[in-house]
Structures are given as structure tokens and as C-alpha cells.
Enzyme design. Structure first.
Site, PDB file in Angstrom:
ATOM      1  N   SER A  19      49.573  40.558  39.922  1.00  0.00           N
ATOM      2  CA  SER A  19      49.748  39.265  40.595  1.00  0.00           C
ATOM      3  C   SER A  19      50.349  38.266  39.610  1.00  0.00           C
ATOM      4  O   SER A  19      50.130  38.386  38.391  1.00  0.00           O
ATOM      5  CB  SER A  19      48.389  38.749  41.063  1.00  0.00           C
ATOM      6  OG  SER A  19      48.487  37.400  41.475  1.00  0.00           O
ATOM      7  N   THR A  50      41.185  40.470  36.298  1.00  0.00           N
ATOM      8  CA  THR A  50      41.406  41.871  36.689  1.00  0.00           C
ATOM      9  C   THR A  50      42.909  42.144  36.819  1.00  0.00           C
ATOM     10  O   THR A  50      43.371  43.234  36.488  1.00  0.00           O
ATOM     11  CB  THR A  50      40.719  42.214  38.028  1.00  0.00           C
ATOM     12  OG1 THR A  50      41.241  41.379  39.070  1.00  0.00           O
ATOM     13  CG2 THR A  50      39.216  42.038  37.940  1.00  0.00           C
ATOM     14  N   LYS A  51      43.659  41.146  37.290  1.00  0.00           N
ATOM     15  CA  LYS A  51      45.100  41.362  37.485  1.00  0.00           C
ATOM     16  C   LYS A  51      45.834  41.402  36.140  1.00  0.00           C
ATOM     17  O   LYS A  51      46.821  42.124  35.982  1.00  0.00           O
ATOM     18  CB  LYS A  51      45.672  40.271  38.403  1.00  0.00           C
ATOM     19  CG  LYS A  51      45.155  40.376  39.830  1.00  0.00           C
ATOM     20  CD  LYS A  51      45.585  41.692  40.468  1.00  0.00           C
ATOM     21  CE  LYS A  51      45.011  41.935  41.836  1.00  0.00           C
ATOM     22  NZ  LYS A  51      45.490  43.166  42.453  1.00  0.00           N
ATOM     23  N   GLY A 107      44.426  50.635  50.167  1.00  0.00           N
ATOM     24  CA  GLY A 107      44.445  49.392  50.951  1.00  0.00           C
ATOM     25  C   GLY A 107      45.700  49.270  51.793  1.00  0.00           C
ATOM     26  O   GLY A 107      46.381  48.237  51.783  1.00  0.00           O
ATOM     27  N   ALA A 108      45.992  50.338  52.551  1.00  0.00           N
ATOM     28  CA  ALA A 108      47.248  50.358  53.328  1.00  0.00           C
ATOM     29  C   ALA A 108      47.028  50.097  54.812  1.00  0.00           C
ATOM     30  O   ALA A 108      47.927  50.282  55.623  1.00  0.00           O
ATOM     31  CB  ALA A 108      47.964  51.692  53.128  1.00  0.00           C
ATOM     32  N   TYR A 159      39.365  37.126  39.474  1.00  0.00           N
ATOM     33  CA  TYR A 159      40.537  37.791  40.053  1.00  0.00           C
ATOM     34  C   TYR A 159      41.675  37.870  39.024  1.00  0.00           C
ATOM     35  O   TYR A 159      42.254  38.943  38.802  1.00  0.00           O
ATOM     36  CB  TYR A 159      40.980  37.006  41.292  1.00  0.00           C
ATOM     37  CG  TYR A 159      42.237  37.536  41.960  1.00  0.00           C
ATOM     38  CD1 TYR A 159      42.195  38.664  42.762  1.00  0.00           C
ATOM     39  CD2 TYR A 159      43.459  36.892  41.791  1.00  0.00           C
ATOM     40  CE1 TYR A 159      43.335  39.142  43.376  1.00  0.00           C
ATOM     41  CE2 TYR A 159      44.610  37.359  42.410  1.00  0.00           C
ATOM     42  CZ  TYR A 159      44.543  38.485  43.203  1.00  0.00           C
ATOM     43  OH  TYR A 159      45.678  38.963  43.802  1.00  0.00           O
TER      44      TYR A 159
HETATM   45  P1  NAP Z   1      44.643  41.945  52.268  1.00  0.00           P
HETATM   46  O1  NAP Z   1      45.547  41.496  53.363  1.00  0.00           O
HETATM   47  O2  NAP Z   1      43.333  41.267  52.078  1.00  0.00           O
HETATM   48  O3  NAP Z   1      44.423  43.527  52.434  1.00  0.00           O
HETATM   49  C1  NAP Z   1      43.567  44.168  51.527  1.00  0.00           C
HETATM   50  C2  NAP Z   1      43.667  45.667  51.720  1.00  0.00           C
HETATM   51  O4  NAP Z   1      42.863  46.300  50.720  1.00  0.00           O
HETATM   52  C3  NAP Z   1      43.131  46.126  53.061  1.00  0.00           C
HETATM   53  O5  NAP Z   1      43.869  47.248  53.458  1.00  0.00           O
HETATM   54  C4  NAP Z   1      41.679  46.522  52.738  1.00  0.00           C
HETATM   55  O6  NAP Z   1      41.163  47.529  53.627  1.00  0.00           O
HETATM   56  C5  NAP Z   1      41.866  47.109  51.354  1.00  0.00           C
HETATM   57  N1  NAP Z   1      40.658  47.104  50.516  1.00  0.00           N
HETATM   58  C6  NAP Z   1      39.932  46.041  50.095  1.00  0.00           C
HETATM   59  N2  NAP Z   1      38.914  46.449  49.317  1.00  0.00           N
HETATM   60  C7  NAP Z   1      39.004  47.802  49.244  1.00  0.00           C
HETATM   61  C8  NAP Z   1      38.228  48.801  48.588  1.00  0.00           C
HETATM   62  N3  NAP Z   1      37.171  48.487  47.838  1.00  0.00           N
HETATM   63  N4  NAP Z   1      38.613  50.091  48.728  1.00  0.00           N
HETATM   64  C9  NAP Z   1      39.689  50.431  49.477  1.00  0.00           C
HETATM   65  N5  NAP Z   1      40.456  49.525  50.126  1.00  0.00           N
HETATM   66  C10 NAP Z   1      40.107  48.224  50.011  1.00  0.00           C
HETATM   67  O7  NAP Z   1      45.375  41.821  50.846  1.00  0.00           O
HETATM   68  P2  NAP Z   1      46.937  41.721  50.483  1.00  0.00           P
HETATM   69  O8  NAP Z   1      47.316  40.282  50.443  1.00  0.00           O
HETATM   70  O9  NAP Z   1      47.733  42.680  51.281  1.00  0.00           O
HETATM   71  O10 NAP Z   1      46.881  42.187  48.953  1.00  0.00           O
HETATM   72  C11 NAP Z   1      47.161  43.507  48.536  1.00  0.00           C
HETATM   73  C12 NAP Z   1      47.228  43.533  47.008  1.00  0.00           C
HETATM   74  O11 NAP Z   1      48.222  42.604  46.562  1.00  0.00           O
HETATM   75  C13 NAP Z   1      45.918  43.108  46.344  1.00  0.00           C
HETATM   76  O12 NAP Z   1      45.694  43.881  45.190  1.00  0.00           O
HETATM   77  C14 NAP Z   1      46.182  41.673  45.956  1.00  0.00           C
HETATM   78  O13 NAP Z   1      45.400  41.270  44.857  1.00  0.00           O
HETATM   79  C15 NAP Z   1      47.663  41.725  45.614  1.00  0.00           C
HETATM   80  N6  NAP Z   1      48.317  40.421  45.695  1.00  0.00           N
HETATM   81  C16 NAP Z   1      48.333  39.711  46.846  1.00  0.00           C
HETATM   82  C17 NAP Z   1      48.961  38.469  46.876  1.00  0.00           C
HETATM   83  C18 NAP Z   1      49.027  37.626  48.122  1.00  0.00           C
HETATM   84  O14 NAP Z   1      49.473  36.462  48.021  1.00  0.00           O
HETATM   85  N7  NAP Z   1      48.669  38.116  49.283  1.00  0.00           N
HETATM   86  C19 NAP Z   1      49.558  37.964  45.714  1.00  0.00           C
HETATM   87  C20 NAP Z   1      49.520  38.714  44.558  1.00  0.00           C
HETATM   88  C21 NAP Z   1      48.900  39.950  44.551  1.00  0.00           C
HETATM   89  P3  NAP Z   1      40.433  47.147  55.043  1.00  0.00           P
HETATM   90  O15 NAP Z   1      41.549  46.737  55.982  1.00  0.00           O
HETATM   91  O16 NAP Z   1      39.775  48.399  55.465  1.00  0.00           O
HETATM   92  O17 NAP Z   1      39.501  46.004  54.768  1.00  0.00           O
END
Ligand code: NAP
Length: 244
Positions: A139, A155-156, A9-10, A152
Site C-alpha cells: 500500500s 504490516t504493509k 481475498g478474491a 496497518y
Molecule cells: P476489501 O474490499 O475489504 O476485500 C478484502 C478481501 O480480503 C475480501 O475478499 C475478503 O474476503 C478477504 N479477506 C479478508 N481477511 C481475510 C483472511 N483473513 N483470509 C482470507 N481472506 C480474507 O479490500 P480491498 O480494498 O480489495 O483490498 C485488497 C488488498 O489491497 C488489501 O491487502 C489491502 O490492504 C490492499 N490495499 C487496498 C487499498 C484500497 O484503497 N482499497 C489501498 C492499498 C492497498 P471475504 O469477502 O470473504 O470477507
């Protein structure tokens, strides 16, 4: 010798931030995505501009076969993976009784089984080398629980159990396994919450702001570095004091 990281997910958000920071630290990066190819290719170009190698690879982390193919292709195009960052994840708000079986299973498949799939695929090389580093992105909601985000949060929390168990199991092979638990980070994932909820979350964050992808990337880069060579099985909160 080239050092290769796989960041799932980069293409966007936190994963993109992690991939770029690892490149600044001298890593070549396999940039995984599921849907947004152009965004993933843009991450690749930015990594190349930093002087490192990078490739974009599409794979749904929930699909074990696709993940195995991606890992062997990354080994062929870059070199075998010695750092894995399990960042890909999905989130959403819904009352517990309204979550369908399909939605529940998809959360488990992406957020938890996704990590199992990638770890299984990179382990043979790490075990042979007796060296490697795995970092799972959990998370604060996995530590604390979250109303209307039970699937969610489960899973975390499970990723933390996976981290601690594998840290013990893989320590004899000198493979370190750690976890980063981000707080509320400004990415696309937050969009669904709306401005009012975001403002409330800022108020609940002692440092008084939303986090940035870079805030999480610095924590990951530290855990991946030799400065963390005696650290395994830990959960590093990067959350502005949200849980103290
Ligand atoms: P985001 O902006 O929604 O980006 C999600 C990324 O994951 C995108 O690159 C997406 O690819 C990819 N992805 C989603 N489903 C996938 C799959 N089945 N296989 C491969 N790639 C997949 O999310 P984010 O906020 O950066 O979050 C990243 C991580 O941090 C997640 O695990 C999230 O739970 C965790 N997190 C986030 C927060 C927050 O506040 N944002 C807080 C705590 C933890 P595409 O671009 O191709 O769709």
C-alpha cells in the site's frame, strides 16, 4: 499446460479484479475468501465464463494449517500453483494508543503472517520447478506511513521487506517476488472513511480520481507476465501519482 494462480481475498474488491484479469491472461484461478462464499462463487462463475478453470476456497490466511490444506486441494482440483498473489488484507482507523493487543496481533496475523503462510505452502512446488512468481499487495501507506493506521501501515511496510528479502533468496531458483503498492482504490475497504475523507484523498491524488480494482489488476498482470521476466524485488506503485 494449465497455469494456476492463487489469489487470496478474491471474493471482492481488488482481489476479484486481479482474479478476473489473470483469467483474461489465460490463468486458472483458486479464488480464496474468508467469509463471503456467494461473492467468491460469483468470481468463480465470471472466470469460468472467460473460459478458464476456477475454484472457490475458504481459508483464513492467518491459519497456516488451513492455508496448507487449501494449497494442496487447489493442486488436486486444478494443478499446482505457479503464481501467488497475496492480496487478502484488513484495515481500520484507530489512534495508536487505542489499539488492543488482540487487534494489533490480528493485523500482523492476516496482513503479514498470512503472506508467510501462503508463500510457505506454495514454495515446495516452485522450488522443484525452479520457476514461479509471487506478488504481494502492499500500500502507499506502507511506503509513507499513515496517521491512525499504524498497525496497518506497519504490516504493509513489512510486506515490502519480505518482498525484497525473498526476491534475493529465491532468485537462484528463478522465482520472482514483487510488490504492488496501490493508492486509494474504490472498494468496500474505503467505506469506513466517509465521503469527505474520500474527496480529500482524490484531491491529494495527482491523476484526480480514486483507483479501480482494474488499475491494480493491470499492474499485477504485468508483473506476472513474461514481459516482467527480468523484474524482481520491486515495488510498483499504482496510485495515480500519490507518492512522487
Ligand atoms: P476489501 O474490499 O475489504 O476485500 C478484502 C478481501 O480480503 C475480501 O475478499 C475478503 O474476503 C478477504 N479477506 C479478508 N481477511 C481475510 C483472511 N483473513 N483470509 C482470507 N481472506 C480474507 O479490500 P480491498 O480494498 O480489495 O483490498 C485488497 C488488498 O489491497 C488489501 O491487502 C489491502 O490492504 C490492499 N490495499 C487496498 C487499498 C484500497 O484503497 N482499497 C489501498 C492499498 C492497498 P471475504 O469477502 O470473504 O470477507
Amino acid at each position: 499446460m494449465r497455469r494456476v494462480a492463487l489469489v487470496t481475498g478474491a471474493s471482492r474488491g481488488i482481489g476479484r479484479g486481479i482474479a478476473l484479469e489473470l483469467a483474461r491472461e489465460g490463468w486458472d484461478v483458486c479464488v480464496n475468501y474468508i467469509q463471503h462464499q456467494e461473492a467468491a462463487e460469483s468470481t468463480v462463475r465470471d472466470i469460468q465464463a472467460l473460459g478458464q478453470n476456477a475454484v472457490a476456497m475458504q481459508a483464513d490466511v492467518a491459519d497456516g494449517e488451513a492455508v496448507a490444506k487449501m494449497v494442496s486441494q487447489a493442486a488436486a482440483e486444478l494443478a499446482p500453483i505457479s503464481l501467488l498473489v497475496n492480496n487478502a488484507g484488513i484495515a481500520g482507523q484507530m489512534q495508536f494508543q487505542d489499539i488492543s493487543d488482540e487487534q494489533w496481533n490480528r493485523y500482523l496475523a492476516v496482513n503479514l503472517s498470512g503472506a508467510r503462510n501462503t508463500i510457505r505452502a506454495v514454495l515446495p512446488h516452485m522450488l522443484t520447478e525452479k520457476s514461479g512468481c509471487i506478488i504481494n499487495i502492499s500500500s502507499i501507506w506502507g511506503l509513507r506511513g499513515a496517521s491512525c493506521e499504524a498497525a496497518y501501515a506497519c504490516t504493509k511496510a513489512a510486506l515490502i521487506g519480505l518482498t525484497r528479502s525473498l526476491a534475493l533468496e529465491l532468485a537462484p531458483s528463478q522465482i520472482r517476488v514483487n510488490c504492488v503498492a496501490p493508492g486509494v482504490i474504490e472498494t468496500d475497504m474505503l467505506e469506513a472513511l466517509g465521503d469527505e475523507v474520500k474527496a480529500m484523498l482524490v484531491e491529494q491524488t495527482p491523476l484526480g480520481r480514486l483507483g479501480t480494482p482494474e488499475d491494480i489488476a493491470y499492474a499485477v498482470a504485468f508483473l506476472a507476465s513474461k514481459r516482467a521476466s527480468f523484474i524482481t524485488g520491486q515495488v510498483l506503485g499504482a496510485e495515480g501519482g500519490f507518492i512522487v
